[in-house]
Scaffold this motif. Structure first.
Motif, PDB file in Angstrom:
ATOM      1  N   ARG A   1      23.605 -35.765  22.879  1.00 29.01           N
ATOM      2  CA  ARG A   1      23.087 -34.582  23.592  1.00 29.01           C
ATOM      3  C   ARG A   1      24.224 -33.842  24.302  1.00 29.01           C
ATOM      4  NH1 ARG A   1      21.756 -30.506  24.817  1.00 29.01           N
ATOM      5  NH2 ARG A   1      19.879 -29.731  25.876  1.00 29.01           N
TER       6      ARG A   1
ATOM      7  N   THR B   1      16.711 -35.009  24.233  1.00 26.53           N
ATOM      8  CA  THR B   1      17.068 -34.106  23.138  1.00 26.53           C
ATOM      9  C   THR B   1      16.150 -32.896  23.014  1.00 26.53           C
ATOM     10  OG1 THR B   1      15.687 -35.295  21.539  1.00 26.53           O
ATOM     11  CG2 THR B   1      17.967 -36.063  21.821  1.00 26.53           C
TER      12      THR B   1
ATOM     13  N   TYR C   1      18.044 -34.894  14.975  1.00 24.95           N
ATOM     14  CA  TYR C   1      18.508 -33.923  15.956  1.00 24.95           C
ATOM     15  C   TYR C   1      19.380 -32.852  15.298  1.00 24.95           C
ATOM     16  CZ  TYR C   1      20.454 -32.110  20.338  1.00 24.95           C
ATOM     17  OH  TYR C   1      20.836 -31.307  21.371  1.00 24.95           O
TER      18      TYR C   1
ATOM     19  N   SER D   1      26.606 -31.988  21.617  1.00 18.71           N
ATOM     20  CA  SER D   1      26.034 -31.049  20.636  1.00 18.71           C
ATOM     21  C   SER D   1      25.998 -29.635  21.211  1.00 18.71           C
ATOM     22  CB  SER D   1      24.626 -31.495  20.260  1.00 18.71           C
ATOM     23  OG  SER D   1      24.657 -32.749  19.632  1.00 18.71           O
TER      24      SER D   1
ATOM     25  N   LEU E   1      18.592 -28.883  15.149  1.00 18.47           N
ATOM     26  CA  LEU E   1      19.519 -27.838  15.577  1.00 18.47           C
ATOM     27  C   LEU E   1      19.803 -26.843  14.458  1.00 18.47           C
ATOM     28  CD1 LEU E   1      22.186 -29.801  17.671  1.00 18.47           C
ATOM     29  CD2 LEU E   1      20.255 -28.453  18.523  1.00 18.47           C
TER      30      LEU E   1
END
Length: 298
Positions: free
Chosen positions: A295, A215, A254, A298, A258
């Motif tokens: 991952r 990530t 995560y 995204s 982001l």
């Protein structure tokens, strides 16, 4: 007070929206419904689509802190944990609430929760229960979305991280420094009192290394069950999250990363407690698949 509802209740009736998915059977929108005493309860349709029950004490003042405790078959140790949490919140002397989410337990977890929250005084309490076991991530999200305070912390039911560590996480949020703060066992291992069995501990280290590589997250422990959120900015991420089981911690961090939210990893005291629901090999492989999927999508 007892409230019971299902998807035909007026406040929860399904409305036009996106098509149900396997993870989220409702339309995924979070809106308030109201109980008979006028107290607003925020819940997500996709979380409340299945039959559920809710027991709550009246909220006399808007809480400044909500503590969420996801629980699955925790009847044996939940009582002590809840009494400890309530005692701590009484010492803080500020409006607070405790929300227990019973993740479809097959024992009397809900009853134990209700009994041990009965003498909570001015602290608002809720016990939310649904019949099907959905996973820790699902339960944590349901509790966070139901929180009345703008700052909410979720804690494992065994209090592996003592509840007295709360201020370490809540302080940076209330001071306006952070949006999501999470406890870490990796930053200062001298704070670990009782270690996990060697194989489980090494497995955790390997998993967190893989998380960093997959990530790009700069953190060393995403799995500690002690995290605090500023909900006015984190709520959309919680609503958007898809992972229902043990990989949900990585997903929330995560997504926040982001979104360029202000994150902080803070060392906390921690003690291993027997009775973990994590199956080392099976759940580790499942979490790895979830992280890789996260991952890639995204």
């Amino acid at each position: 007070m007892t409230f019971r509802g299902d998807k035909n209740y007026d406040g929860l009736r399904s409305k036009p929206g996106r098509s149900p998915s396997k993870s989220h059977p409702g339309n995924g929108k979070a809106e308030p419904f109201r109980t008979s005493n006028g107290a607003a309860v925020l819940a997500s349709y996709y979380l409340c689509d299945a039959p559920f029950s809710l027991r709550m004490s009246p909220i006399t003042m808007t809480p400044r802190l909500s503590i969420v405790v996801p629980a699955y078959n925790e009847a044996a140790r939940l009582g002590v944990s809840l009494r400890t949490i309530v005692a701590y919140l009484k010492e803080r002397r500020e409006p607070s609430e405790v929300i227990v989410v019973d993740d479809g337990s097959t024992d009397n977890t809900s009853t134990v929760a209700e009994e041990n929250l009965a003498d909570s005084g001015a602290i608002a309490t809720r016990v939310i229960r649904y019949e099907q076991n959905r996973g820790k991530g699902y339960a944590a999200r349901m509790g966070l979305l139901a929180a009345s305070a703008n700052i909410a912390l979720f804690s494992d039911a065994d209090l592996s991280t003592p509840i007295t560590e709360t201020q370490k996480l809540v302080g940076p949020i209330s001071n306006g420094e952070c949006d999501l703060v999470f406890g870490s066992r990796a930053l200062d291992r001298h704070l670990i009192g009782v270690h996990q069995p060697w194989r489980r501990e090494q497995g955790g280290r390997v998993f967190n290394l893989i998380v960093r590589l997959a990530t790009g997250l700069p953190f060393w422990d995403t799995q500690c069950g002690f995290k605090a959120f500023r909900l006015n900015v984190c709520r959309p991420l919680i609503e958007a999250a898809q992972i229902d089981r043990f990989g949900f911690d990585v997903e929330l961090i995560y997504l926040a990363h982001l979104a360029r939210l202000r994150l902080r990893e803070i060392p906390v005291r921690w003690n291993h407690a027997e009775g973990s629901k994590v199956r080392v090999i099976h759940d580790s492989l499942r979490m790895l698949r979830e992280v890789i999927t996260l991952r890639l999508t995204s």
